[in-house]
Design a protein around this motif. Structure first.
Motif, PDB file in Angstrom:
ATOM      1  N   LYS A 186       0.810  -1.223   0.000  1.00 18.82           N
ATOM      2  CA  LYS A 186       0.000   0.000   0.000  1.00 18.82           C
ATOM      3  C   LYS A 186       0.837   1.265   0.000  1.00 18.82           C
ATOM      4  O   LYS A 186       0.360   2.334  -0.377  1.00 18.82           O
ATOM      5  CB  LYS A 186      -0.942  -0.011   1.203  1.00 18.82           C
ATOM      6  N   ASN A 187       2.098   1.182   0.455  1.00 17.08           N
ATOM      7  CA  ASN A 187       2.976   2.355   0.446  1.00 17.08           C
ATOM      8  C   ASN A 187       4.411   1.917   0.245  1.00 17.08           C
ATOM      9  O   ASN A 187       4.742   0.726   0.377  1.00 17.08           O
ATOM     10  CB  ASN A 187       2.826   3.173   1.736  1.00 17.08           C
ATOM     11  N   VAL A 188       5.283   2.870  -0.054  1.00 17.95           N
ATOM     12  CA  VAL A 188       6.675   2.565  -0.404  1.00 17.95           C
ATOM     13  C   VAL A 188       7.425   1.924   0.745  1.00 17.95           C
ATOM     14  O   VAL A 188       8.228   1.004   0.545  1.00 17.95           O
ATOM     15  CB  VAL A 188       7.393   3.844  -0.883  1.00 17.95           C
ATOM     16  N   ASN A 189       7.180   2.376   1.959  1.00 14.46           N
ATOM     17  CA  ASN A 189       7.873   1.779   3.110  1.00 14.46           C
ATOM     18  C   ASN A 189       7.545   0.297   3.250  1.00 14.46           C
ATOM     19  O   ASN A 189       8.413  -0.520   3.580  1.00 14.46           O
ATOM     20  CB  ASN A 189       7.499   2.523   4.395  1.00 14.46           C
ATOM     21  N   GLU A 190       6.302  -0.048   2.984  1.00 12.41           N
ATOM     22  CA  GLU A 190       5.901  -1.449   3.026  1.00 12.41           C
ATOM     23  C   GLU A 190       6.593  -2.232   1.909  1.00 12.41           C
ATOM     24  O   GLU A 190       7.042  -3.369   2.107  1.00 12.41           O
ATOM     25  CB  GLU A 190       4.380  -1.573   2.884  1.00 12.41           C
ATOM     26  N   ALA A 191       6.729  -1.610   0.740  1.00 10.33           N
ATOM     27  CA  ALA A 191       7.408  -2.261  -0.391  1.00 10.33           C
ATOM     28  C   ALA A 191       8.859  -2.570  -0.052  1.00 10.33           C
ATOM     29  O   ALA A 191       9.364  -3.670  -0.336  1.00 10.33           O
ATOM     30  CB  ALA A 191       7.338  -1.371  -1.623  1.00 10.33           C
ATOM     31  N   ILE A 192       9.536  -1.601   0.550  1.00 11.76           N
ATOM     32  CA  ILE A 192      10.941  -1.799   0.927  1.00 11.76           C
ATOM     33  C   ILE A 192      11.066  -2.906   1.962  1.00 11.76           C
ATOM     34  O   ILE A 192      11.948  -3.767   1.876  1.00 11.76           O
ATOM     35  CB  ILE A 192      11.551  -0.484   1.452  1.00 11.76           C
ATOM     36  N   ALA A 193      10.157  -2.908   2.937  1.00 14.84           N
ATOM     37  CA  ALA A 193      10.195  -3.941   3.980  1.00 14.84           C
ATOM     38  C   ALA A 193       9.962  -5.328   3.383  1.00 14.84           C
ATOM     39  O   ALA A 193      10.622  -6.298   3.763  1.00 14.84           O
ATOM     40  CB  ALA A 193       9.143  -3.634   5.044  1.00 14.84           C
ATOM     41  N   LEU A 194       9.026  -5.423   2.443  1.00 19.51           N
ATOM     42  CA  LEU A 194       8.771  -6.710   1.785  1.00 19.51           C
ATOM     43  C   LEU A 194       9.991  -7.181   1.005  1.00 19.51           C
ATOM     44  O   LEU A 194      10.376  -8.358   1.059  1.00 19.51           O
ATOM     45  CB  LEU A 194       7.570  -6.591   0.846  1.00 19.51           C
ATOM     46  N   SER A 195      10.601  -6.270   0.271  1.00 21.52           N
ATOM     47  CA  SER A 195      11.791  -6.619  -0.505  1.00 21.52           C
ATOM     48  C   SER A 195      12.911  -7.115   0.405  1.00 21.52           C
ATOM     49  O   SER A 195      13.572  -8.114   0.112  1.00 21.52           O
ATOM     50  CB  SER A 195      12.259  -5.408  -1.311  1.00 21.52           C
ATOM     51  N   ASN A 196      13.101  -6.421   1.529  1.00 21.55           N
ATOM     52  CA  ASN A 196      14.189  -6.767   2.443  1.00 21.55           C
ATOM     53  C   ASN A 196      13.899  -8.009   3.280  1.00 21.55           C
ATOM     54  O   ASN A 196      14.806  -8.546   3.926  1.00 21.55           O
ATOM     55  CB  ASN A 196      14.490  -5.598   3.378  1.00 21.55           C
ATOM     56  N   ASN A 197      12.658  -8.456   3.278  1.00 19.42           N
ATOM     57  CA  ASN A 197      12.294  -9.622   4.067  1.00 19.42           C
ATOM     58  C   ASN A 197      12.736 -10.894   3.343  1.00 19.42           C
ATOM     59  O   ASN A 197      11.937 -11.658   2.813  1.00 19.42           O
ATOM     60  CB  ASN A 197      10.790  -9.650   4.324  1.00 19.42           C
ATOM     61  N   SER A 198      14.025 -11.083   3.303  1.00 21.17           N
ATOM     62  CA  SER A 198      14.625 -12.234   2.633  1.00 21.17           C
ATOM     63  C   SER A 198      15.994 -12.489   3.234  1.00 21.17           C
ATOM     64  O   SER A 198      16.695 -11.563   3.618  1.00 21.17           O
ATOM     65  CB  SER A 198      14.760 -11.968   1.126  1.00 21.17           C
ATOM     66  N   LYS A 199      16.360 -13.764   3.315  1.00 19.73           N
ATOM     67  CA  LYS A 199      17.703 -14.088   3.799  1.00 19.73           C
ATOM     68  C   LYS A 199      18.755 -13.779   2.745  1.00 19.73           C
ATOM     69  O   LYS A 199      19.951 -13.774   3.026  1.00 19.73           O
ATOM     70  CB  LYS A 199      17.787 -15.550   4.214  1.00 19.73           C
ATOM     71  N   PHE A 200      18.295 -13.528   1.496  1.00 14.43           N
ATOM     72  CA  PHE A 200      19.208 -13.221   0.403  1.00 14.43           C
ATOM     73  C   PHE A 200      19.338 -11.718   0.198  1.00 14.43           C
ATOM     74  O   PHE A 200      18.498 -10.939   0.652  1.00 14.43           O
ATOM     75  CB  PHE A 200      18.721 -13.870  -0.893  1.00 14.43           C
ATOM     76  N   GLY A 201      20.368 -11.316  -0.520  1.00 15.01           N
ATOM     77  CA  GLY A 201      20.560  -9.900  -0.820  1.00 15.01           C
ATOM     78  C   GLY A 201      21.419  -9.710  -2.051  1.00 15.01           C
ATOM     79  O   GLY A 201      22.463  -9.055  -2.007  1.00 15.01           O
ATOM     80  N   LEU A 202      20.973 -10.274  -3.164  1.00 15.08           N
ATOM     81  CA  LEU A 202      21.766 -10.193  -4.393  1.00 15.08           C
ATOM     82  C   LEU A 202      21.436  -8.946  -5.208  1.00 15.08           C
ATOM     83  O   LEU A 202      22.335  -8.243  -5.677  1.00 15.08           O
ATOM     84  CB  LEU A 202      21.547 -11.454  -5.231  1.00 15.08           C
ATOM     85  N   GLY A 203      20.146  -8.664  -5.375  1.00 13.35           N
ATOM     86  CA  GLY A 203      19.788  -7.487  -6.159  1.00 13.35           C
ATOM     87  C   GLY A 203      18.302  -7.211  -6.101  1.00 13.35           C
ATOM     88  O   GLY A 203      17.504  -8.055  -5.695  1.00 13.35           O
ATOM     89  N   VAL A 204      17.920  -5.998  -6.514  1.00  8.89           N
ATOM     90  CA  VAL A 204      16.523  -5.606  -6.565  1.00  8.89           C
ATOM     91  C   VAL A 204      16.318  -4.688  -7.763  1.00  8.89           C
ATOM     92  O   VAL A 204      17.222  -3.936  -8.136  1.00  8.89           O
ATOM     93  CB  VAL A 204      16.087  -4.897  -5.263  1.00  8.89           C
ATOM     94  N   SER A 205      15.139  -4.775  -8.368  1.00 12.04           N
ATOM     95  CA  SER A 205      14.764  -3.861  -9.449  1.00 12.04           C
ATOM     96  C   SER A 205      13.611  -2.980  -8.966  1.00 12.04           C
ATOM     97  O   SER A 205      12.656  -3.480  -8.365  1.00 12.04           O
ATOM     98  CB  SER A 205      14.313  -4.632 -10.695  1.00 12.04           C
ATOM     99  N   ILE A 206      13.711  -1.677  -9.236  1.00 13.49           N
ATOM    100  CA  ILE A 206      12.664  -0.728  -8.877  1.00 13.49           C
ATOM    101  C   ILE A 206      12.142  -0.099 -10.164  1.00 13.49           C
ATOM    102  O   ILE A 206      12.932   0.368 -10.990  1.00 13.49           O
ATOM    103  CB  ILE A 206      13.209   0.382  -7.954  1.00 13.49           C
ATOM    104  N   PHE A 207      10.826  -0.074 -10.314  1.00 16.39           N
ATOM    105  CA  PHE A 207      10.223   0.479 -11.528  1.00 16.39           C
ATOM    106  C   PHE A 207       9.381   1.706 -11.185  1.00 16.39           C
ATOM    107  O   PHE A 207       8.395   1.605 -10.447  1.00 16.39           O
ATOM    108  CB  PHE A 207       9.381  -0.582 -12.233  1.00 16.39           C
ATOM    109  N   THR A 208       9.786   2.850 -11.721  1.00 16.23           N
ATOM    110  CA  THR A 208       9.121   4.118 -11.450  1.00 16.23           C
ATOM    111  C   THR A 208       9.582   5.153 -12.462  1.00 16.23           C
ATOM    112  O   THR A 208      10.692   5.047 -12.999  1.00 16.23           O
ATOM    113  CB  THR A 208       9.428   4.610 -10.023  1.00 16.23           C
ATOM    114  N   LYS A 209       8.749   6.172 -12.683  1.00 14.27           N
ATOM    115  CA  LYS A 209       9.163   7.281 -13.532  1.00 14.27           C
ATOM    116  C   LYS A 209       9.915   8.332 -12.725  1.00 14.27           C
ATOM    117  O   LYS A 209      10.571   9.207 -13.301  1.00 14.27           O
ATOM    118  CB  LYS A 209       7.937   7.911 -14.208  1.00 14.27           C
ATOM    119  N   ASP A 210       9.840   8.255 -11.401  1.00 14.10           N
ATOM    120  CA  ASP A 210      10.506   9.227 -10.525  1.00 14.10           C
ATOM    121  C   ASP A 210      11.911   8.718 -10.189  1.00 14.10           C
ATOM    122  O   ASP A 210      12.138   8.141  -9.118  1.00 14.10           O
ATOM    123  CB  ASP A 210       9.686   9.445  -9.263  1.00 14.10           C
ATOM    124  N   ILE A 211      12.834   8.935 -11.111  1.00 11.91           N
ATOM    125  CA  ILE A 211      14.201   8.421 -10.957  1.00 11.91           C
ATOM    126  C   ILE A 211      14.877   8.999  -9.713  1.00 11.91           C
ATOM    127  O   ILE A 211      15.566   8.288  -8.966  1.00 11.91           O
ATOM    128  CB  ILE A 211      15.051   8.752 -12.209  1.00 11.91           C
TER     129      ILE A 211
END
Length: 453
Positions: free
Chosen positions: A369-394
Motif C-alpha cells: 500500500k505504500n513505499v515503506n511497506e514495499a521496501i520492507a517486503l523486498s528486504n524480508n529475505s535471507k538473500f541480498g543479491l539485487g533488486v529492481s525498482i520500476f518508477t518514472k521518478d528516478i
C-alpha cells in the motif's frame, strides 16, 4: 574408475559418459598448474592480452559448437545459449583491454621516499561452478584471474562436463600455455581435498548456500581466500507511476529467461495494490505468449529445467504455497523436467513462493500500500543479491536505493551482470565481488612496498 553420465533433460537420452579423474590424476593436474604459474606470472600484459583476445575470437568463431553443448546438457534455449557465449567473449575483451590499467601500482604519498601498492597474482585458484550458466559463470572468473597472472582450475557441475571441457578447449585453441586453465572431472565429494591441497591458493564458488558454507568452512580452516556468489530471491518492486508496458516486458524477461534458473532472476513481484489487477492481467497475457518446447529450436524461450528433480522441487513449492492460500493464474503444471511458466497471486511472506528461492519459471505476486511497506517486503529475505525498482521518478528511486539490503539496485531494469560493474551480494547471497576492477582485485596479493633513501 567412477563415471559420470550426461543426460539431455529434454529428451531424457544419454549424451555422453565421462571417466572421472582419479585422486592421483587430480594431484598431477594441480602440480602441473602450480608449475605453470611461476612462468605465467612473468608474462607481460601484452602477451596475456593477445591470448585473451584470441579466446574472445574463438568464442565468437565457434559459438554454435559451444552453445549446442550447453543446450543439450542443461536445456538452455539455443538462442540464449548463443547469447551466453557472446557475453563470454565480451568479458574476455573487457579484461584484455583493461587489466593492465586495473593492476598498475598505486602510488600512495607517505613519509617514505616512495610507497605504493602492487597487485600480484596468488597462484592456482579453484573455481567451483554451477550448471545454470555453464560458460558465463566460469568466464567471469577466468578472464580476470588469467589476466592477473593466476592459474585456473575448474570443478564444474557434473551435468555439464561437456561444457567444462569446451571451456578448457577455448583456452587451448586460443594459444594459452598448457595448464593455464584445466578442468577437473570430479564430483562434489572431491572438492574438500582439492581445497586442502597446499598448491591451491584460493577458491571461488557460485552455487547454493549449503555448498558455499561448506567451501568457505574448508577454505577457512586452511586460511585460504574465498569469493562466494550464492542464491538470490530478487524482488521486482513496481510503483504505481511505472511505465506499465515497459515494466511488464522487463519483468517477464527478468523472471523467465534461462527458464527461470538464475540466481539474479526477479522472483518476487512486489507491486502497488492500486495497479496490481491491471498489471497482472497484462503480464499474464505476455507470459502466455512465451514459446515453450524443444530448446534446440530458435523460437523456444522456455525450455525444460536442467533435471527432473529440480522440477519436482519447484512443483512442491508451488503446491505448498497454493495450500497456504496462493492463487495460480497461469501455469502450475509439471511434465517430467518441464514446468509451465507460472504466475502466483495472493502470495504472503509466510509462503514458500515468497520465502524460498524458486529456481524455475515461477513468479510470485505480493501487493503493498505504500513505499515503506514495499521496501520492507523486498528486504524480508535471507538473500541480498539485487533488486529492481520500476518508477518514472528516478530521483526518488535513487534516494531510496540505500534502504535496500542488496548487492545491486537496478532502476527500470532487470538485475544483470556487466563486466564493467562489480557483481555480488550480501547476507546469504555471499561475499566478495566479481567483474570490474573489484573482481580482478579479489585474487591478487595487495602488496605494500615502502622505500626510503
Amino acid at each position: 574408475m567412477a563415471t559420470t553420465i550426461s543426460i539431455n533433460p529434454y529428451s531424457g537420452k544419454e549424451i555422453k559418459s565421462y571417466n572421472n579423474h582419479t585422486k592421483k590424476e587430480v594431484e598431477e593436474i594441480i602440480d602441473k598448474a602450480d608449475k605453470r604459474f611461476y612462468n605465467w606470472r612473468e608474462t607481460s600484459f601484452a602477451q596475456r592480452k593477445k591470448l585473451m583476445l584470441a579466446a574472445a575470437f574463438e568464442l565468437k568463431e565457434n559459438k554454435e559448437e559451444y552453445a549446442e553443448t550447453m543446450t543439450l546438457e542443461m536445456g538452455k534455449p539455443i538462442s540464449q545459449a548463443l547469447a551466453e557465449v557472446e557475453k563470454c567473449a565480451w568479458v574476455c575483451e573487457y579484461y584484455a583491454e583493461n587489466a593492465e590499467e586495473q593492476l598498475q601500482n598505486k602510488i600512495i604519498k607517505t613519509d617514505a621516499h616512495k610507497s605504493y601498492v602492487s597487485y600480484e597474482p596468488l597462484g592456482v585458484v579453484l573455481a567451483v561452478m554451477p550448471w545454470n550458466y555453464p560458460f558465463w559463470q566460469v568466464f567471469r572468473f577466468a578472464a580476470p584471474a588469467l589476466m592477473a597472472g593466476n592459474i585456473g582450475v575448474l570443478k564444474h557441475a557434473s551435468n555439464v562436463f561437456g561444457s567444462a571441457l569446451n571451456i578448457e578447449k577455448v583456452f587451448k585453441r586460443a594459444g594459452f600455455p598448457e595448464h593455464c586453465f584445466t578442468t577437473l572431472l570430479v564430483g562434489s565429494d572431491a572438492v574438500a581435498e582439492i581445497i586442502e591441497n597446499e598448491k591451491v591458493k584460493a577458491v571461488t564458488l557460485t552455487g547454493s548456500g549449503p555448498a558455499g558454507s561448506s567451501v568457505a568452512s574448508i577454505a577457512g580452516k586452511n586460511i585460504k581466500k574465498t569469493v562466494l556468489e550464492l542464491g538470490g530471491n530478487n524482488a521486482l518492486v513496481v510503483l504505481r507511476d511505472c511505465d506499465m508496458e515497459k515494466t511488464i516486458a522487463t519483468c517477464v524477461q527478468a523472471r523467465f529467461q534461462n527458464t527461470g534458473q538464475s540466481c539474479i532472476a526477479g522472483k518476487r513481484l512486489i507491486i502497488d495494490a492500486s495497479i496490481s489487477e491491471e498489471f497482472v492481467e497484462k503480464l499474464v497475457h505476455k507470459v502466455r505468449e512465451l514459446k515453450s518446447g524443444n530448446p534446440m529450436s530458435e523460437e523456444t524461450f522456455v525450455g525444460t529445467l536442467a533435471r527432473e528433480d529440480l522440477a519436482k522441487d519447484l512443483e512442491k513449492q508451488v503446491n505448498d504455497s497454493v495450500e497456504a492460500g496462493a492463487k495460480v493464474v497461469i501455469g502450475g503444471n509439471r511434465l517430467e523436467a518441464y514446468f509451465d511458466p507460472t504466475v502466483l497471486t495472493h502470495v504472503t511472506e509466510k509462503m514458500p513462493a515468497f520465502k524460498q528461492e524458486t529456481f524455475g519459471p515461477v513468479l510470485s505476486v505480493t501487493t503493498f500500500k505504500n513505499v515503506n511497506e514495499a521496501i520492507a517486503l523486498s528486504n524480508n529475505s535471507k538473500f541480498g543479491l539485487g533488486v529492481s525498482i520500476f518508477t518514472k521518478d528516478i530521483e526518488e528511486a535513487q534516494k531510496m536505493a540505500f534502504q535496500f539490503d542488496e548487492g545491486a539496485v537496478f532502476i527500470n531494469e532487470l538485475v544483470k551482470s556487466d563486466p564493467r560493474l562489480p557483481f555480488g551480494g550480501v547476507k546469504e547471497s555471499g561475499y566478495g565481488r566479481e567483474l570490474s576492477i573489484n573482481g580482478i582485485h579479489e585474487f591478487v596479493n595487495k602488496k605494500t612496498v615502502y622505500i626510503n633513501k
